[in-house]
Design a protein around this motif. Structure first.
Motif, PDB file in Angstrom:
ATOM      1  N   TRP A   1       0.862  -1.332   0.107  1.00 15.92           N
ATOM      2  CA  TRP A   1       0.033   0.039   0.105  1.00 15.92           C
ATOM      3  C   TRP A   1       0.774   1.138  -0.084  1.00 15.92           C
ATOM      4  O   TRP A   1       1.841   1.371   0.914  1.00 15.92           O
ATOM      5  CB  TRP A   1      -0.626   0.089   1.367  1.00 15.92           C
ATOM      6  CG  TRP A   1      -1.760  -0.883   1.280  1.00 15.92           C
ATOM      7  CD1 TRP A   1      -3.406  -0.794   0.781  1.00 15.92           C
ATOM      8  CD2 TRP A   1      -1.764  -2.141   2.138  1.00 15.92           C
ATOM      9  NE1 TRP A   1      -4.041  -2.093   1.126  1.00 15.92           N
ATOM     10  CE2 TRP A   1      -3.168  -2.894   1.805  1.00 15.92           C
ATOM     11  CE3 TRP A   1      -0.632  -3.045   2.337  1.00 15.92           C
ATOM     12  CZ2 TRP A   1      -3.264  -4.272   2.456  1.00 15.92           C
ATOM     13  CZ3 TRP A   1      -0.839  -4.315   2.955  1.00 15.92           C
ATOM     14  CH2 TRP A   1      -2.401  -5.076   2.839  1.00 15.92           C
ATOM     15  N   SER A   2       0.720   2.266  -0.748  1.00 12.11           N
ATOM     16  CA  SER A   2       1.467   3.287  -0.818  1.00 12.11           C
ATOM     17  C   SER A   2       0.853   4.279   0.395  1.00 12.11           C
ATOM     18  O   SER A   2      -0.517   4.098   0.506  1.00 12.11           O
ATOM     19  CB  SER A   2       1.330   3.930  -2.098  1.00 12.11           C
ATOM     20  OG  SER A   2      -0.043   4.651  -2.300  1.00 12.11           O
ATOM     21  N   PRO A   3       1.560   5.420   0.618  1.00  9.52           N
ATOM     22  CA  PRO A   3       0.917   6.204   1.739  1.00  9.52           C
ATOM     23  C   PRO A   3      -0.257   6.878   1.354  1.00  9.52           C
ATOM     24  O   PRO A   3      -1.319   6.928   2.042  1.00  9.52           O
ATOM     25  CB  PRO A   3       1.855   7.269   1.911  1.00  9.52           C
ATOM     26  CG  PRO A   3       3.093   6.751   1.449  1.00  9.52           C
ATOM     27  CD  PRO A   3       2.860   5.680   0.478  1.00  9.52           C
ATOM     28  N   ALA A   4      -0.442   7.027   0.167  1.00  8.24           N
ATOM     29  CA  ALA A   4      -1.889   7.621  -0.427  1.00  8.24           C
ATOM     30  C   ALA A   4      -2.924   6.637  -0.190  1.00  8.24           C
ATOM     31  O   ALA A   4      -4.297   6.982  -0.303  1.00  8.24           O
ATOM     32  CB  ALA A   4      -1.556   8.376  -1.816  1.00  8.24           C
ATOM     33  N   ALA A   5      -2.750   5.363  -0.494  1.00  7.89           N
ATOM     34  CA  ALA A   5      -3.626   4.399  -0.337  1.00  7.89           C
ATOM     35  C   ALA A   5      -4.266   4.045   0.976  1.00  7.89           C
ATOM     36  O   ALA A   5      -5.210   3.068   1.252  1.00  7.89           O
ATOM     37  CB  ALA A   5      -3.205   3.357  -1.247  1.00  7.89           C
TER      38      ALA A   5
ATOM     39  N   LEU B   1       4.175   9.209   8.158  1.00 12.67           N
ATOM     40  CA  LEU B   1       4.273   9.153   6.735  1.00 12.67           C
ATOM     41  C   LEU B   1       2.969   9.736   6.002  1.00 12.67           C
ATOM     42  O   LEU B   1       3.132  10.280   5.132  1.00 12.67           O
ATOM     43  CB  LEU B   1       4.712   7.922   6.240  1.00 12.67           C
ATOM     44  CG  LEU B   1       6.199   7.542   6.800  1.00 12.67           C
ATOM     45  CD1 LEU B   1       6.375   6.054   6.397  1.00 12.67           C
ATOM     46  CD2 LEU B   1       7.443   8.394   5.776  1.00 12.67           C
ATOM     47  N   LEU B   2       1.978   9.315   6.615  1.00 14.18           N
ATOM     48  CA  LEU B   2       0.446   9.572   5.862  1.00 14.18           C
ATOM     49  C   LEU B   2       0.454  10.945   5.853  1.00 14.18           C
ATOM     50  O   LEU B   2      -0.340  11.674   4.962  1.00 14.18           O
ATOM     51  CB  LEU B   2      -0.458   8.902   6.510  1.00 14.18           C
ATOM     52  CG  LEU B   2      -0.489   7.399   6.444  1.00 14.18           C
ATOM     53  CD1 LEU B   2      -1.976   6.807   7.277  1.00 14.18           C
ATOM     54  CD2 LEU B   2      -0.290   6.812   5.208  1.00 14.18           C
ATOM     55  N   ARG B   3       0.588  11.670   7.019  1.00 16.16           N
ATOM     56  CA  ARG B   3       0.543  13.145   7.270  1.00 16.16           C
ATOM     57  C   ARG B   3       1.302  13.805   6.164  1.00 16.16           C
ATOM     58  O   ARG B   3       0.918  14.932   5.853  1.00 16.16           O
ATOM     59  CB  ARG B   3       0.831  13.371   8.761  1.00 16.16           C
ATOM     60  CG  ARG B   3       0.043  14.866   9.074  1.00 16.16           C
ATOM     61  CD  ARG B   3      -0.234  14.861  10.426  1.00 16.16           C
ATOM     62  NE  ARG B   3       1.609  14.758  10.900  1.00 16.16           N
ATOM     63  CZ  ARG B   3       2.293  15.714  11.234  1.00 16.16           C
ATOM     64  NH1 ARG B   3       2.195  16.984  11.082  1.00 16.16           N
ATOM     65  NH2 ARG B   3       3.619  15.504  11.780  1.00 16.16           N
ATOM     66  N   ARG B   4       2.546  13.435   5.987  1.00 13.11           N
ATOM     67  CA  ARG B   4       3.510  14.069   5.173  1.00 13.11           C
ATOM     68  C   ARG B   4       3.165  13.918   3.838  1.00 13.11           C
ATOM     69  O   ARG B   4       3.250  14.737   3.098  1.00 13.11           O
ATOM     70  CB  ARG B   4       4.963  13.395   5.517  1.00 13.11           C
ATOM     71  CG  ARG B   4       5.968  14.265   4.716  1.00 13.11           C
ATOM     72  CD  ARG B   4       7.361  13.718   4.897  1.00 13.11           C
ATOM     73  NE  ARG B   4       8.112  13.930   6.120  1.00 13.11           N
ATOM     74  CZ  ARG B   4       9.369  13.491   6.365  1.00 13.11           C
ATOM     75  NH1 ARG B   4       9.794  12.315   5.236  1.00 13.11           N
ATOM     76  NH2 ARG B   4      10.079  13.789   7.258  1.00 13.11           N
ATOM     77  N   ALA B   5       2.517  12.884   3.458  1.00 16.94           N
ATOM     78  CA  ALA B   5       2.304  12.686   2.137  1.00 16.94           C
ATOM     79  C   ALA B   5       1.142  13.573   1.599  1.00 16.94           C
ATOM     80  O   ALA B   5       0.236  13.814   2.173  1.00 16.94           O
ATOM     81  CB  ALA B   5       1.836  11.095   1.713  1.00 16.94           C
TER      82      ALA B   5
END
Lengths: 326, 115
Positions: A254-258, A322-326
């Motif tokens: 899963w990419s951070p965006a997903a 990482l999700l917040r940064r993406a």
């Protein structure tokens, strides 16, 4: 001291009575269908066809009306008994199992009554070929509807997800793994049996079909056991990657965006229905041992993906950062 | 285990990889006997060439922090946590000495002279 009404227990009680009422209504329908038409039915009803036109089994009217209802009540009771308090995963499966079963039984009963209608003897009863389809299709539809209804999105936990402090200009990666030695042992034993059976077949010791079956079944068990007896999780800037087995294959990424959010949760094999790759009311769980699980909610999905790995708390917090940064 | 890599670090990459693992071992991220992720996994996660990662891992093996075992991958050596902390401090000492104009030989002499 307070005499207040707990809304949660009230709702549970309402659901309980609703479920019991539905089960009783289905039983009543099964009993009453033959009775409603008993003027136009023979003394004994044809109840079984083995593919052919002519029936090969019969039952008196009272048995034909009571037997399906008895089977229904027995199964409904067995499925509804709360075996253990901590089984939230089982609850949706009750409905998913019972709804198609009720449709199937009512459909079969209606079909039996229709086949026997206006016959003088049960040997004359004919099973319309289309009836099987007319019974199975609604049963499948009932199953799908029950599944859609009972796997409603689980509410996201209210507690704030942990988040790691991610310093600018620093690259953080998190690795974790878990393995279940018992599953590995099972896989190894099944593999040995499979190879043994294959050798026996190859040298011509035995050529029976049963041995082929043993070989295939043990081979599949060994393969599934080997693949889902260990898991490695990796969180990096590319997102989350969970790979299975000693070869690191298959892999889920899963990419951070997903990913919507991540958290750590304590889960037990009894909650998700056992060990290995499990689908349950809690979503997908790769259960290798009781304890910490890294749980992610993929974006746009209704259920979670969880994998039981050590140190899940920090994996979840790094993923959230990482999700917040993406 | 959590590995940290400073993007602004100017040291060679293999040294950075070794330093990150050394720090992880010293901080108790992985204990003696634990298996390290494979070099390929480290390489993709850190976005560093796999040969560079292997060079860093070999340095740690030569320091006695890691053990390479056929069939079992790379594991953390017995007593690596204490050694790792000491290694970090030795490196800091060498860096500080060189900043103040002392060579490694000077340091060795100093340590010899210390009773």
């Amino acid at each position: 001291m307070t005499n207040g009404h707990d809304p949660k227990s009230g709702r549970t009680r309402a659901a309980l009575w609703g479920g019991a009422g539905c089960a009783a209504a289905v039983a009543a329908l099964l009993v009453s269908l033959p009775w409603a038409a008993h003027d136009r039915l023979p003394d004994r009803l044809a109840t079984h066809w083995s593919g052919g036109d002519t029936p090969d089994g019969s039952a008196p009217l009272w048995a034909a009306s009571l037997f399906p209802a008895g089977v229904w009540l027995l199964i409904a009771l067995a499925v509804s008994v709360r075996w253990r308090r901590s089984w939230p995963a089982v609850r949706p499966w009750r409905l998913i199992a019972l709804a198609p079963l009720a449709t199937l039984l009512v459909g079969a009963q209606a079909s039996i009554v229709r086949a026997n209608l206006d016959r003088t003897d049960w040997h004359e009863a004919r099973e319309p070929a289309l009836d099987v389809v007319l019974i199975l299709v609604p049963a499948v539809i009932a199953g799908v509807v029950a599944w859609r209804w009972s796997t409603r999105p689980t509410p996201t936990p209210v507690t704030a997800a942990p988040e790691l402090n991610l310093p600018e200009g620093e690259r953080l990666v998190w690795f974790s793994r878990a393995a279940n030695p018992w599953l590995q042992l099972t896989a190894a034993l099944a593999g040995l049996v499979s190879v043994g059976a294959l050798v026996a077949l190859a040298v011509g010791l035995s050529g029976s079909a049963a041995l082929w079956l043993v070989c295939a079944a043990c081979g599949v068990t060994a393969l599934a056991g080997a693949v889902f007896s260990s898991a490695q999780a990796k969180v990096s800037e590319a997102g989350l990657e969970v790979s299975f087995g000693p070869l690191g294959w298959p892999v889920r990424r899963w990419s951070p965006a997903a990913i919507e959010s991540a958290r750590a949760e304590h889960r037990l094999p009894s909650q998700v229905g056992g060990w290995g790759y499990r689908l349950s009311g809690l979503g997908t769980t790769v259960m290798l041992r009781a304890g910490d699980c890294l749980v992610v909610r993929p974006r746009g999905r209704r259920t979670d993906f969880a994998v039981s790995v050590d140190d899940a708390e920090r994996g979840a917090s790094l993923l959230n950062a990482l999700l917040r940064r993406a | 285990m959590l590995l940290r890599l400073d993007k602004s670090d100017t040291r060679p990459l293999h040294e950075q990889v070794a330093a990150a693992i050394r720090r992880a071992v010293a901080e108790g991220e992985c204990r003696a006997g634990d298996r390290l992720p494979s070099a390929r996994d480290l390489s993709t996660a850190l976005d560093i060439n796999v040969n560079t990662v292997l060079r860093g891992l070999r340095e740690l093996r030569d320091e006695g922090l890691l053990e390479f075992r056929r069939g079992r991958g790379i594991t953390v050596a017995e007593g690596a946590d204490g050694r790792s902390g000491l290694q970090i401090r030795v490196r800091e000492l060498i860096a500080e000495a060189s900043r103040l104009g002392y060579s490694r030989t000077d340091l060795i002499e100093m340590i010899r002279g210390t009773t």
